[in-house]
Enzyme design. Sequence first.
Site, PDB file in Angstrom:
ATOM      1  CB  CYS A  85      20.476  13.420  64.955  1.00 38.96           C
ATOM      2  SG  CYS A  85      21.892  14.307  65.628  1.00 38.96           S
ATOM      3  CG  HIS A  86      23.913  14.194  59.509  1.00 34.72           C
ATOM      4  ND1 HIS A  86      24.062  15.256  58.667  1.00 34.72           N
ATOM      5  CD2 HIS A  86      24.698  13.216  59.001  1.00 34.72           C
ATOM      6  CE1 HIS A  86      24.910  14.932  57.698  1.00 34.72           C
ATOM      7  NE2 HIS A  86      25.302  13.688  57.879  1.00 34.72           N
TER       8      HIS A  86
END
Length: 119
Positions: free
Chosen positions: A77-78
């Site tokens: 993810c980020h």
Amino acid sequence: MTDTSFDQPFSQITVQELAKRLSSDQETLQLIDVREPQELALSRIDGFVNLPLSEYEQWSEQVSIRFDPSAETLVLCHHGIRSAQMCQWLVTQGFTQVKNITGGISAYSIFVDPSVPQY
């Protein structure tokens, strides 16, 4: 998918380890990116299948059909928070080799490949 209690074990992998694995044995890896489509438009790593957490209802029942629960599965993810949630969920679905990519695509951009845009 809102439960963030991590009572099921899953591993972590650094972005440096990810880069090494991507260059050597990508065929044996299952790569899942849980970021939203607008995030992918800004920054992405080739080879990852996008399963946005906001679209959980659309893909959740297909996961054990689309992916092998016994294969090594790396989740991105980020920054590593949403991917940890996904790892937790995958373990509850019977996945046995789940690894969260610590620091997410942000760390990958900083420590591995500066051509991957920050956002």
